[in-house]
Design a protein around this motif. Structure first.
Motif, PDB file in Angstrom:
ATOM      1  N   LYS A 272       0.841  -1.201   0.000  1.00  0.00           N
ATOM      2  CA  LYS A 272       0.000   0.000   0.000  1.00  0.00           C
ATOM      3  C   LYS A 272       0.875   1.251   0.000  1.00  0.00           C
ATOM      4  O   LYS A 272       0.636   2.194  -0.776  1.00  0.00           O
ATOM      5  N   LEU A 273       1.905   1.281   0.869  1.00  0.00           N
ATOM      6  CA  LEU A 273       2.804   2.432   0.923  1.00  0.00           C
ATOM      7  C   LEU A 273       3.556   2.616  -0.395  1.00  0.00           C
ATOM      8  O   LEU A 273       3.778   3.746  -0.839  1.00  0.00           O
ATOM      9  N   LEU A 274       3.949   1.495  -1.017  1.00  0.00           N
ATOM     10  CA  LEU A 274       4.642   1.576  -2.301  1.00  0.00           C
ATOM     11  C   LEU A 274       3.720   2.110  -3.389  1.00  0.00           C
ATOM     12  O   LEU A 274       4.110   2.983  -4.174  1.00  0.00           O
ATOM     13  N   SER A 275       2.492   1.613  -3.450  1.00  0.00           N
ATOM     14  CA  SER A 275       1.566   2.046  -4.499  1.00  0.00           C
ATOM     15  C   SER A 275       1.156   3.501  -4.317  1.00  0.00           C
ATOM     16  O   SER A 275       0.877   4.199  -5.288  1.00  0.00           O
ATOM     17  N   GLU A 276       1.108   3.996  -3.081  1.00  0.00           N
ATOM     18  CA  GLU A 276       0.802   5.404  -2.810  1.00  0.00           C
ATOM     19  C   GLU A 276       2.029   6.300  -2.981  1.00  0.00           C
ATOM     20  O   GLU A 276       1.948   7.507  -2.772  1.00  0.00           O
ATOM     21  N   ARG A 277       3.152   5.707  -3.313  1.00  0.00           N
ATOM     22  CA  ARG A 277       4.432   6.411  -3.471  1.00  0.00           C
ATOM     23  C   ARG A 277       4.901   7.059  -2.175  1.00  0.00           C
ATOM     24  O   ARG A 277       5.645   8.038  -2.186  1.00  0.00           O
ATOM     25  N   ALA A 278       4.462   6.521  -1.036  1.00  0.00           N
ATOM     26  CA  ALA A 278       4.932   7.016   0.255  1.00  0.00           C
ATOM     27  C   ALA A 278       6.384   6.592   0.472  1.00  0.00           C
ATOM     28  O   ALA A 278       7.202   7.362   0.971  1.00  0.00           O
ATOM     29  N   ILE A 279       6.702   5.357   0.101  1.00  0.00           N
ATOM     30  CA  ILE A 279       8.075   4.853   0.176  1.00  0.00           C
ATOM     31  C   ILE A 279       8.703   5.057  -1.196  1.00  0.00           C
ATOM     32  O   ILE A 279       8.139   4.635  -2.205  1.00  0.00           O
ATOM     33  N   PRO A 280       9.872   5.705  -1.261  1.00  0.00           N
ATOM     34  CA  PRO A 280      10.516   5.926  -2.564  1.00  0.00           C
ATOM     35  C   PRO A 280      10.993   4.607  -3.155  1.00  0.00           C
ATOM     36  O   PRO A 280      11.773   3.886  -2.540  1.00  0.00           O
ATOM     37  N   ALA A 281      10.497   4.292  -4.349  1.00  0.00           N
ATOM     38  CA  ALA A 281      10.834   3.019  -4.987  1.00  0.00           C
ATOM     39  C   ALA A 281      10.605   3.118  -6.486  1.00  0.00           C
ATOM     40  O   ALA A 281      10.049   4.096  -6.987  1.00  0.00           O
ATOM     41  N   ARG A 282      11.015   2.089  -7.202  1.00  0.00           N
ATOM     42  CA  ARG A 282      10.791   1.968  -8.638  1.00  0.00           C
ATOM     43  C   ARG A 282      10.132   0.624  -8.904  1.00  0.00           C
ATOM     44  O   ARG A 282      10.432  -0.373  -8.245  1.00  0.00           O
ATOM     45  N   LYS A 283       9.277   0.622  -9.892  1.00  0.00           N
ATOM     46  CA  LYS A 283       8.665  -0.635 -10.301  1.00  0.00           C
ATOM     47  C   LYS A 283       9.410  -1.106 -11.545  1.00  0.00           C
ATOM     48  O   LYS A 283       9.518  -0.379 -12.535  1.00  0.00           O
ATOM     49  N   VAL A 284       9.939  -2.321 -11.488  1.00  0.00           N
ATOM     50  CA  VAL A 284      10.649  -2.921 -12.606  1.00  0.00           C
ATOM     51  C   VAL A 284       9.791  -4.078 -13.080  1.00  0.00           C
ATOM     52  O   VAL A 284       9.686  -5.095 -12.390  1.00  0.00           O
ATOM     53  N   GLY A 285       9.155  -3.901 -14.236  1.00  0.00           N
ATOM     54  CA  GLY A 285       8.194  -4.904 -14.680  1.00  0.00           C
ATOM     55  C   GLY A 285       7.014  -4.888 -13.718  1.00  0.00           C
ATOM     56  O   GLY A 285       6.375  -3.868 -13.512  1.00  0.00           O
ATOM     57  N   HIS A 286       6.757  -6.027 -13.096  1.00  0.00           N
ATOM     58  CA  HIS A 286       5.665  -6.129 -12.118  1.00  0.00           C
ATOM     59  C   HIS A 286       6.188  -6.192 -10.690  1.00  0.00           C
ATOM     60  O   HIS A 286       5.442  -6.514  -9.775  1.00  0.00           O
ATOM     61  N   GLN A 287       7.463  -5.904 -10.510  1.00  0.00           N
ATOM     62  CA  GLN A 287       8.066  -6.034  -9.180  1.00  0.00           C
ATOM     63  C   GLN A 287       8.618  -4.692  -8.709  1.00  0.00           C
ATOM     64  O   GLN A 287       9.144  -3.916  -9.500  1.00  0.00           O
TER      65      GLN A 287
END
Length: 123
Positions: free
Chosen positions: A92-107
């Motif tokens: 949930k935090l990743l999808s809301e962009r609360a945690i800084p991250a990158r999506k590579v493909g589906h991961q």
């Protein structure tokens, strides 16, 4: 008992053997940096917490020294173990962009240093 060398011939001196240089040991819960390729995932300690932490800023007022493991890239499972949160909360935090991250493909891929900054309120 006679020696193996002829009289008057200097014996060949054997140079001393230097011990093999060993790389420094990594603290428990970390892995040495590997450039390129799809290497093994970072390992966490028994409690799932990272080993070591960020130290205080230098006395000169400059930026804080970065821990060596800041460039480690974590998967969702590793992030769940490190943050001690449920997988659904982390996703949930990743999808809301609360945690800084990158999506590579589906991961999702998360850089440990960026999450450390986020936890400290710097990002």
């Amino acid at each position: 008992m006679p020696s193996a060398t002829a009289p008057g011939t200097p014996a060949a001196a054997t140079p001393p053997v230097a011990p093999l240089a060993q790389p420094p040991l990594s603290p428990p819960g970390t892995r040495p940096s590997v450039s390129g390729g799809a290497g093994g995932a970072a390992r966490l300690g028994a409690a799932g917490a990272p080993a070591g932490g960020s130290g205080p800023a230098p006395a000169t007022g400059g930026p804080a020294a970065r821990p060596a493991d800041d460039d480690d890239v974590l998967t969702v499972d590793e992030l769940v173990a490190w943050l001690r949160l449920s997988e659904s909360t982390v996703l949930k935090l990743l999808s809301e962009r609360a945690i800084p991250a990158r999506k590579v493909g589906h991961q999702w891929r998360v850089r440990r240093g960026r999450v450390r900054d986020w936890l400290d309120g710097r990002e």
